[in-house]
Design a protein around this motif. Structure first.
Motif, PDB file in Angstrom:
ATOM      1  N   ASP A  85       0.784  -1.218  -0.247  1.00 47.99           N
ATOM      2  CA  ASP A  85       0.024  -0.032   0.056  1.00 47.99           C
ATOM      3  C   ASP A  85       0.736   1.263  -0.107  1.00 47.99           C
ATOM      4  OD1 ASP A  85      -2.589  -1.198  -0.130  1.00 47.99           O
ATOM      5  OD2 ASP A  85      -2.611  -1.505   2.107  1.00 47.99           O
ATOM      6  N   GLY A  86       2.088   1.206  -0.216  1.00 46.70           N
ATOM      7  CA  GLY A  86       2.897   2.166  -0.127  1.00 46.70           C
ATOM      8  C   GLY A  86       3.146   2.692   1.315  1.00 46.70           C
ATOM      9  N   PRO A  87       3.974   3.898   1.489  1.00 44.55           N
ATOM     10  CA  PRO A  87       4.422   4.040   2.822  1.00 44.55           C
ATOM     11  C   PRO A  87       3.494   4.449   3.820  1.00 44.55           C
ATOM     12  CG  PRO A  87       5.275   5.627   1.156  1.00 44.55           C
ATOM     13  CD  PRO A  87       4.467   4.560   0.489  1.00 44.55           C
ATOM     14  N   VAL A  88       3.604   3.969   5.045  1.00 48.20           N
ATOM     15  CA  VAL A  88       2.463   3.806   6.105  1.00 48.20           C
ATOM     16  C   VAL A  88       2.609   5.540   6.397  1.00 48.20           C
ATOM     17  CG1 VAL A  88       2.211   3.836   8.604  1.00 48.20           C
ATOM     18  CG2 VAL A  88       2.936   1.822   7.124  1.00 48.20           C
ATOM     19  N   ALA A  89       1.538   6.274   6.455  1.00 43.25           N
ATOM     20  CA  ALA A  89       1.335   7.609   6.967  1.00 43.25           C
ATOM     21  C   ALA A  89       0.386   7.881   7.865  1.00 43.25           C
ATOM     22  CB  ALA A  89       1.554   8.410   5.573  1.00 43.25           C
ATOM     23  N   ILE A  90       0.471   7.953   9.180  1.00 47.31           N
ATOM     24  CA  ILE A  90      -0.916   8.514   9.825  1.00 47.31           C
ATOM     25  C   ILE A  90      -1.350   9.844   9.475  1.00 47.31           C
ATOM     26  CG2 ILE A  90      -1.617   8.740  12.033  1.00 47.31           C
ATOM     27  CD1 ILE A  90      -0.547   6.020  11.651  1.00 47.31           C
ATOM     28  N   LEU A  91      -0.496  10.514   9.135  1.00 49.66           N
ATOM     29  CA  LEU A  91      -0.875  12.073   8.753  1.00 49.66           C
ATOM     30  C   LEU A  91      -1.208  12.487   7.220  1.00 49.66           C
ATOM     31  CD1 LEU A  91       1.730  12.288  11.105  1.00 49.66           C
ATOM     32  CD2 LEU A  91       0.244  14.286  11.574  1.00 49.66           C
ATOM     33  N   SER A  92      -2.035  13.116   7.020  1.00 47.55           N
ATOM     34  CA  SER A  92      -2.163  13.449   5.490  1.00 47.55           C
ATOM     35  C   SER A  92      -0.995  14.142   5.180  1.00 47.55           C
ATOM     36  CB  SER A  92      -3.397  14.299   5.401  1.00 47.55           C
ATOM     37  OG  SER A  92      -4.334  13.891   6.140  1.00 47.55           O
ATOM     38  N   CYS A  93      -0.233  15.275   6.294  1.00 47.45           N
ATOM     39  CA  CYS A  93       0.839  15.849   5.774  1.00 47.45           C
ATOM     40  C   CYS A  93       2.107  15.218   5.426  1.00 47.45           C
ATOM     41  CB  CYS A  93       0.957  16.963   6.753  1.00 47.45           C
ATOM     42  SG  CYS A  93       1.108  16.498   8.409  1.00 47.45           S
ATOM     43  N   SER A  94       2.210  13.942   6.039  1.00 47.62           N
ATOM     44  CA  SER A  94       3.639  13.340   5.974  1.00 47.62           C
ATOM     45  C   SER A  94       4.044  13.010   4.559  1.00 47.62           C
ATOM     46  CB  SER A  94       3.613  12.180   6.834  1.00 47.62           C
ATOM     47  OG  SER A  94       2.466  11.349   6.842  1.00 47.62           O
ATOM     48  N   ASP A  95       3.272  13.074   3.517  1.00 40.74           N
ATOM     49  CA  ASP A  95       3.447  12.848   2.327  1.00 40.74           C
ATOM     50  C   ASP A  95       4.416  14.037   1.788  1.00 40.74           C
ATOM     51  OD1 ASP A  95       0.910  11.990   3.153  1.00 40.74           O
ATOM     52  OD2 ASP A  95       0.411  11.293   0.901  1.00 40.74           O
ATOM     53  N   SER A  96       4.445  14.784   2.742  1.00 37.97           N
ATOM     54  CA  SER A  96       5.274  16.119   2.475  1.00 37.97           C
ATOM     55  C   SER A  96       5.018  16.969   1.216  1.00 37.97           C
ATOM     56  CB  SER A  96       6.748  15.753   2.867  1.00 37.97           C
ATOM     57  OG  SER A  96       7.172  14.992   1.942  1.00 37.97           O
TER      58      SER A  96
ATOM     59  N   MET B   1      -2.782   4.386   3.796  1.00 42.13           N
ATOM     60  CA  MET B   1      -2.753   3.305   4.733  1.00 42.13           C
ATOM     61  C   MET B   1      -2.364   3.649   6.321  1.00 42.13           C
ATOM     62  SD  MET B   1      -2.561  -0.038   4.656  1.00 42.13           S
ATOM     63  CE  MET B   1      -3.451  -0.088   6.059  1.00 42.13           C
ATOM     64  N   LEU B   2      -3.451   2.941   6.940  1.00 45.34           N
ATOM     65  CA  LEU B   2      -3.463   3.335   8.399  1.00 45.34           C
ATOM     66  C   LEU B   2      -3.363   4.840   8.587  1.00 45.34           C
ATOM     67  CD1 LEU B   2      -0.453   1.255   9.961  1.00 45.34           C
ATOM     68  CD2 LEU B   2      -2.898   0.978  10.368  1.00 45.34           C
ATOM     69  N   LYS B   3      -3.817   5.807   7.756  1.00 43.25           N
ATOM     70  CA  LYS B   3      -4.130   7.206   8.023  1.00 43.25           C
ATOM     71  C   LYS B   3      -5.243   7.622   9.013  1.00 43.25           C
ATOM     72  CE  LYS B   3      -4.296   9.455   4.073  1.00 43.25           C
ATOM     73  NZ  LYS B   3      -3.522   9.990   2.864  1.00 43.25           N
ATOM     74  N   LEU B   4      -5.034   8.563   9.835  1.00 43.78           N
ATOM     75  CA  LEU B   4      -5.946   9.146  10.664  1.00 43.78           C
ATOM     76  C   LEU B   4      -6.816   9.971   9.593  1.00 43.78           C
ATOM     77  CD1 LEU B   4      -4.129  10.480  13.710  1.00 43.78           C
ATOM     78  CD2 LEU B   4      -5.346   8.574  13.482  1.00 43.78           C
ATOM     79  N   THR B   5      -8.184  10.009   9.988  1.00 42.62           N
ATOM     80  CA  THR B   5      -8.967  10.899   9.111  1.00 42.62           C
ATOM     81  C   THR B   5      -8.898  12.416   9.205  1.00 42.62           C
ATOM     82  OG1 THR B   5     -10.795  10.438  10.450  1.00 42.62           O
ATOM     83  CG2 THR B   5     -10.797   8.922   9.250  1.00 42.62           C
ATOM     84  N   LYS B   6      -9.132  13.181   8.356  1.00 40.41           N
ATOM     85  CA  LYS B   6      -9.394  14.567   8.515  1.00 40.41           C
ATOM     86  C   LYS B   6     -10.168  14.932   9.825  1.00 40.41           C
ATOM     87  CE  LYS B   6      -7.165  17.443   5.867  1.00 40.41           C
ATOM     88  NZ  LYS B   6      -6.567  18.101   7.143  1.00 40.41           N
ATOM     89  N   LYS B   7     -11.114  14.133  10.118  1.00 40.08           N
ATOM     90  CA  LYS B   7     -12.151  14.692  11.085  1.00 40.08           C
ATOM     91  C   LYS B   7     -11.437  14.517  12.295  1.00 40.08           C
ATOM     92  CE  LYS B   7     -16.570  13.487   8.899  1.00 40.08           C
ATOM     93  NZ  LYS B   7     -17.637  12.442   8.667  1.00 40.08           N
ATOM     94  N   VAL B   8     -10.662  13.407  12.654  1.00 41.63           N
ATOM     95  CA  VAL B   8      -9.949  13.217  13.852  1.00 41.63           C
ATOM     96  C   VAL B   8      -8.871  14.431  13.876  1.00 41.63           C
ATOM     97  CG1 VAL B   8      -8.042  11.838  14.909  1.00 41.63           C
ATOM     98  CG2 VAL B   8     -10.095  10.839  14.026  1.00 41.63           C
ATOM     99  N   ASP B   9      -8.160  14.736  12.793  1.00 40.12           N
ATOM    100  CA  ASP B   9      -7.259  15.894  12.702  1.00 40.12           C
ATOM    101  C   ASP B   9      -7.934  17.224  13.192  1.00 40.12           C
ATOM    102  OD1 ASP B   9      -4.761  15.279  12.111  1.00 40.12           O
ATOM    103  OD2 ASP B   9      -4.894  16.573  10.002  1.00 40.12           O
ATOM    104  N   TYR B  10      -9.258  17.280  12.795  1.00 41.04           N
ATOM    105  CA  TYR B  10     -10.043  18.555  13.209  1.00 41.04           C
ATOM    106  C   TYR B  10     -10.393  18.572  14.583  1.00 41.04           C
ATOM    107  CZ  TYR B  10     -11.163  19.425   8.215  1.00 41.04           C
ATOM    108  OH  TYR B  10     -10.759  19.707   6.775  1.00 41.04           O
ATOM    109  N   ALA B  11     -10.798  17.359  15.248  1.00 40.13           N
ATOM    110  CA  ALA B  11     -10.879  17.281  16.448  1.00 40.13           C
ATOM    111  C   ALA B  11      -9.631  17.388  17.510  1.00 40.13           C
ATOM    112  CB  ALA B  11     -11.466  15.852  16.749  1.00 40.13           C
ATOM    113  N   LEU B  12      -8.584  16.918  17.051  1.00 39.46           N
ATOM    114  CA  LEU B  12      -7.376  17.252  17.786  1.00 39.46           C
ATOM    115  C   LEU B  12      -6.978  18.958  17.825  1.00 39.46           C
ATOM    116  CD1 LEU B  12      -5.388  13.866  16.750  1.00 39.46           C
ATOM    117  CD2 LEU B  12      -6.379  14.577  18.907  1.00 39.46           C
ATOM    118  N   LEU B  13      -6.948  19.293  16.661  1.00 36.81           N
ATOM    119  CA  LEU B  13      -6.851  20.698  16.355  1.00 36.81           C
ATOM    120  C   LEU B  13      -7.690  21.596  17.288  1.00 36.81           C
ATOM    121  CD1 LEU B  13      -6.230  21.111  12.609  1.00 36.81           C
ATOM    122  CD2 LEU B  13      -4.440  21.530  14.458  1.00 36.81           C
TER     123      LEU B  13
END
Ligand code: SF4
Ligand code: SF4
Lengths: 156, 156
Positions: A85-96, B1-13
């Motif tokens: 699935d390509g690189p694991v990235a929890i954050l949307s922004c880690s694709d830099s 893959m294994l990405k947190l959703t934007k909604k969680v991002d919003y919640a944390l912000l």
DNA sequence: ATAATCGCAGATCAAAATGGTCTGTGATTA
DNA sequence: TAATCACAGACCATTTTGATCTGCGATTAT
């Protein structure tokens, strides 16, 4: 949420299957597909990527198929996920550089999230296919203290 | 893959924003939306769920809004994810009774995967909002040894 | 050499998850 | 009693994922 994809599941099942064979045994897609009831076409895609990443060795020929290229203890779960699935990235922004997040300028949660991401990756990197398929009880003493190794969440 | 959703991002912000205010301060959606450029409607949804789960206190009235209901050290990242996206589940089959996986009968990877899942949940449960927003350097000595706390992955 | 048996590659479609929008209701208080 | 806030749910658009289809390329047994 945070769910592994079905393709990774398929990959792990296939690798598990292969590591149960005698070492170097060549197995074709149909056999694996049959063993787990996985659609052959999609399993093909999955195994192709694993071989492209050097985890599997492919043999195209009659009586050909796939065999493990590395020892199962040299393949981590992270390797498998990365391959499929390509690189694991929890954050949307880690694709830099890719497409930048709207919130990135005012974001004060990025660094702690990256910390968590690092830990998760470390976890996935620590666990090899060998431990995976042989149900080794611990990860070899790298995690200490009150860590919950039961596999059962202890929260409500 | 294994990405947190934007909604969680919003919640944390949003939670991060609230925990930076004087304690008990009531802030309305518009202010948070403005601070991070988050669409108000979707932020509304997110905050609603947080309040329904007892993480935020809502005050509907003129000059109303939301305030933190718990101390930020009593809210874990796992709580937030659970509130927004429902239970964390690495595997498709951990919803248990739901719709059963085709492979479940022959599956020999479930238990090790559940082990990983448990560890990830533990990780997310350990980190509280306080550590999260205040960038506390470690998680309090619960993880030892060679664990990578830098936030930077150390793999290739 | 050539036909059978394999994997390889890419396009393509369907289904599901997610992100985002819209409309209307209900509580509180100035 | 009207303004200001949250609440609720239906709704649509976009993205991601799962799955399928078609044709090509490599290897080997005959
Ligand atoms: S909000 Fe912060 S952490 Fe989340 S994606 Fe945007 S920049 Fe990254
Ligand atoms: S393959 Fe095994 S682990 Fe994966 S979803 Fe099915 S039963 Fe669960």
């Amino acid at each position: 949420m945070l769910k592994l994809t079905k393709k990774v599941d398929y990959a792990l099942l296939a690798l598990s299957f292969l590591s149960q064979q005698e070492t170097g045994k060549v197995v074709n897609i149909w056999e694996i597909s049959e063993a787990y009831q996985i659609p052959t076409e999609i399993l093909a895609k999955v195994l192709q990527r694993l071989s492209k990443k050097g985890i599997l060795q492919s043999h195209h020929a009659p009586k050909g198929g796939y065999s493990l290229k590395k020892s199962s203890k040299d393949v981590s779960i992270l390797d498998v996920i990365n391959a499929i699935d390509g690189p694991v990235a929890i954050l949307s922004c880690s694709d830099s550089h890719d497409k930048t997040c709207q919130q990135i300028d005012n974001c004060d949660i990025r660094s702690p999230l990256e910390k968590i991401q690092g830990k998760i990756m470390w976890l996935l990197e620590e666990m090899s296919l060998e431990e995976f398929t042989h149900s080794v009880p611990t990860t070899g003493g790298v995690l200490h203290g009150s860590i919950n190794l039961s596999g059962q969440p202890r929260y409500h």
